[in-house]
Design a protein around this motif. Structure first.
Motif, PDB file in Angstrom:
ATOM      1  N   HIS A  19       0.811  -1.227   0.000  1.00 26.73           N
ATOM      2  CA  HIS A  19       0.000   0.000   0.000  1.00 26.73           C
ATOM      3  C   HIS A  19       0.842   1.275   0.000  1.00 26.73           C
ATOM      4  N   SER A  21      -0.354   5.587  -0.727  1.00 33.21           N
ATOM      5  CA  SER A  21      -1.379   6.499  -1.240  1.00 33.21           C
ATOM      6  C   SER A  21      -0.946   7.027  -2.601  1.00 33.21           C
ATOM      7  N   ARG A  23      -1.617   9.918  -5.554  1.00 34.15           N
ATOM      8  CA  ARG A  23      -2.223  11.250  -5.754  1.00 34.15           C
ATOM      9  C   ARG A  23      -2.054  11.757  -7.192  1.00 34.15           C
ATOM     10  N   GLN A  75      -7.278  20.200  -3.091  1.00 34.86           N
ATOM     11  CA  GLN A  75      -6.556  18.937  -3.339  1.00 34.86           C
ATOM     12  C   GLN A  75      -6.870  18.504  -4.781  1.00 34.86           C
ATOM     13  N   MET A 139      -7.126   8.414   0.527  1.00 33.65           N
ATOM     14  CA  MET A 139      -8.259   8.855   1.351  1.00 33.65           C
ATOM     15  C   MET A 139      -8.193  10.372   1.514  1.00 33.65           C
ATOM     16  N   GLY A 141      -9.398  13.022   4.095  1.00 29.57           N
ATOM     17  CA  GLY A 141      -9.988  13.523   5.346  1.00 29.57           C
ATOM     18  C   GLY A 141     -10.355  14.995   5.222  1.00 29.57           C
ATOM     19  N   GLY A 142      -9.789  15.658   4.205  1.00 29.88           N
ATOM     20  CA  GLY A 142     -10.117  17.064   3.941  1.00 29.88           C
ATOM     21  C   GLY A 142     -11.608  17.293   3.708  1.00 29.88           C
ATOM     22  N   LYS A 181       6.475   4.606   2.311  1.00 32.16           N
ATOM     23  CA  LYS A 181       6.642   5.458   3.501  1.00 32.16           C
ATOM     24  C   LYS A 181       6.771   4.568   4.740  1.00 32.16           C
ATOM     25  N   ARG A 183       6.700   2.992   8.399  1.00 32.67           N
ATOM     26  CA  ARG A 183       5.773   3.073   9.532  1.00 32.67           C
ATOM     27  C   ARG A 183       6.560   3.043  10.846  1.00 32.67           C
TER      28      ARG A 183
HETATM   29  C1  LIG Z   1      -8.623   9.012   7.283  1.00 26.94           C
HETATM   30  C2  LIG Z   1      -7.523   9.477   6.372  1.00 26.94           C
HETATM   31  C3  LIG Z   1      -7.601  10.716   5.784  1.00 26.94           C
HETATM   32  C4  LIG Z   1      -6.614  11.149   4.897  1.00 26.94           C
HETATM   33  N1  LIG Z   1      -6.744  12.366   4.297  1.00 26.94           N
HETATM   34  C5  LIG Z   1      -5.864  12.748   3.356  1.00 26.94           C
HETATM   35  C6  LIG Z   1      -6.071  13.956   2.631  1.00 26.94           C
HETATM   36  O1  LIG Z   1      -7.029  14.715   2.863  1.00 26.94           O
HETATM   37  N2  LIG Z   1      -5.186  14.260   1.653  1.00 26.94           N
HETATM   38  C7  LIG Z   1      -4.124  13.457   1.348  1.00 26.94           C
HETATM   39  O2  LIG Z   1      -3.368  13.806   0.431  1.00 26.94           O
HETATM   40  N3  LIG Z   1      -3.885  12.296   2.033  1.00 26.94           N
HETATM   41  C8  LIG Z   1      -4.738  11.927   3.015  1.00 26.94           C
HETATM   42  N4  LIG Z   1      -4.558  10.732   3.675  1.00 26.94           N
HETATM   43  C9  LIG Z   1      -3.437   9.848   3.316  1.00 26.94           C
HETATM   44  C10 LIG Z   1      -2.337   9.867   4.377  1.00 26.94           C
HETATM   45  O3  LIG Z   1      -1.642  11.092   4.314  1.00 26.94           O
HETATM   46  C11 LIG Z   1      -1.403   8.684   4.136  1.00 26.94           C
HETATM   47  O4  LIG Z   1      -2.134   7.486   4.267  1.00 26.94           O
HETATM   48  C12 LIG Z   1      -0.236   8.668   5.122  1.00 26.94           C
HETATM   49  O5  LIG Z   1       0.579   9.794   4.956  1.00 26.94           O
HETATM   50  C13 LIG Z   1       0.613   7.420   4.946  1.00 26.94           C
HETATM   51  O6  LIG Z   1       1.139   7.387   3.619  1.00 26.94           O
HETATM   52  P1  LIG Z   1       0.854   6.132   2.661  1.00 26.94           P
HETATM   53  O7  LIG Z   1      -0.628   5.907   2.683  1.00 26.94           O
HETATM   54  O8  LIG Z   1       1.330   6.555   1.301  1.00 26.94           O
HETATM   55  O9  LIG Z   1       1.618   5.009   3.207  1.00 26.94           O
HETATM   56  C14 LIG Z   1      -5.505  10.311   4.609  1.00 26.94           C
HETATM   57  C15 LIG Z   1      -5.430   9.066   5.232  1.00 26.94           C
HETATM   58  C16 LIG Z   1      -6.406   8.650   6.100  1.00 26.94           C
HETATM   59  C17 LIG Z   1      -6.303   7.295   6.757  1.00 26.94           C
END
Ligand SMILES: Cc1cc2nc3c(=O)[nH]c(=O)nc-3n(C[C@H](O)[C@H](O)[C@H](O)COP(=O)(O)O)c2cc1C
Length: 255
Positions: A19, A21, A23, A75, A139, A141-142, A181, A183
């Motif tokens: 996993h 994230s 973008r 975003q 995800m 959260g914004g 990234k 943990r």
């Molecule tokens: C509930 C939740 C809300 C998040 N909101 C945002 C967001 O608004 N914008 C964003 O770019 N990443 C968001 N993230 C992603 C996190 O920044 C990311 O999962 C974290 O930095 C770990 O990086 P990885 O997922 O690439 O391992 C969110 C993650 C979670 C779990």
């Protein structure tokens, strides 16, 4: 005799272990049937007392996504992804179920938490299912920056708020790096039998350095204390201080 460690691995753990994230997305559609398969799998998630206190909203319309991107603090990936999916805490439907039997739903902090947890679980399953198809997702959260604006835009009834959204699409060529990234170390977050209250600072400092090195490799300017620094800076005043009042206005209770 050698003590060889057995590697336990399944398709699911492989997906979870990869996993990251995403973008940045390709301009390539996610087939409706694939999204349907993802959301159907996610809907098998456990749900508190089978109450299924969540809803999912799929948003493809570019204009709506542009407005959502603004409300999430600009975003851009919300606009650039192929499909945006919102995970909603939904106690509205519980109210209707109660009414069908002449009862009134007693809202409480617990019903708010149950709905929020249910939405989060189905959201997490969606991300894993999407990644298992090779899609990328992040995800958002914004979506809690301006919950009322999001509710108005998407026509939510009272008792519904978006816990978080998710940008989903095919990852752009440079969007996924094998350098994941890091943990926090396992010893800090997994406790056995009793909570281990050993001073966590040495391991936290190690992680600060490890995360700083990761950001350096990504050419992203970060604090040398890459984990604790931003936390200390960001959380010295409450995040989203308006949230409770706004959600109460939207039909949720916190007592
Ligand atoms: C509930 C939740 C809300 C998040 N909101 C945002 C967001 O608004 N914008 C964003 O770019 N990443 C968001 N993230 C992603 C996190 O920044 C990311 O999962 C974290 O930095 C770990 O990086 P990885 O997922 O690439 O391992 C969110 C993650 C979670 C779990």
């Amino acid at each position: 005799m050698t003590n060889e460690k057995i590697v336990y691995e399944t398709a699911v753990t492989q997906t979870l272990n990869q996993h990251a994230s995403v973008r940045k997305f390709m301009d390539k559609p996610v087939p409706d049937d694939m999204l349907d398969a993802i959301l159907e799998a996610a809907r098998r998630s456990p749900t508190s007392s089978n109450m299924q206190t969540y809803s999912i909203i799929v948003v493809r319309d570019p204009e709506t996504r542009q407005k959502l991107a603004v409300s999430a603090g600009n975003q851009k990936h919300i606009e650039q992804c192929d499909v945006f999916v919102g995970f909603l805490a939904d106690i509205h439907r519980l109210g209707i179920a109660s009414q069908m039997h002449g009862q009134t739903l007693a809202k409480s902090l617990e019903s708010t938490m149950v709905a929020t947890v249910d939405a989060a679980l189905v959201g997490m399953s969606t991300q894993t299912a999407a990644e298992s198809f090779g899609l990328g997702a992040v995800m958002i959260g914004g979506m809690r920056n301006q919950p009322q604006a999001v509710a108005d835009l998407l026509g939510f009834p009272p008792g519904v708020y978006m816990v978080f959204g998710m940008s989903i699409g095919w990852p752009a060529d440079n969007a996924v790096s094998a350098d994941l990234k890091p943990r926090l170390p396992q010893a800090l977050v997994i406790h056995h039998e009793r909570y281990d209250q050993t001073d966590p600072r040495p391991l936290i400092e190690e992680y600060d350095a490890q995360l700083a090195a990761y950001y350096d490799r990504q050419n992203r300017n970060q604090h040398s204390a890459a984990w604790t620094g931003p936390i200390a800076k960001r959380l010295n005043s409450p995040a989203r201080p308006h949230l409770r009042q706004t959600l109460e206005g939207m039909g949720f209770r916190f007592d």
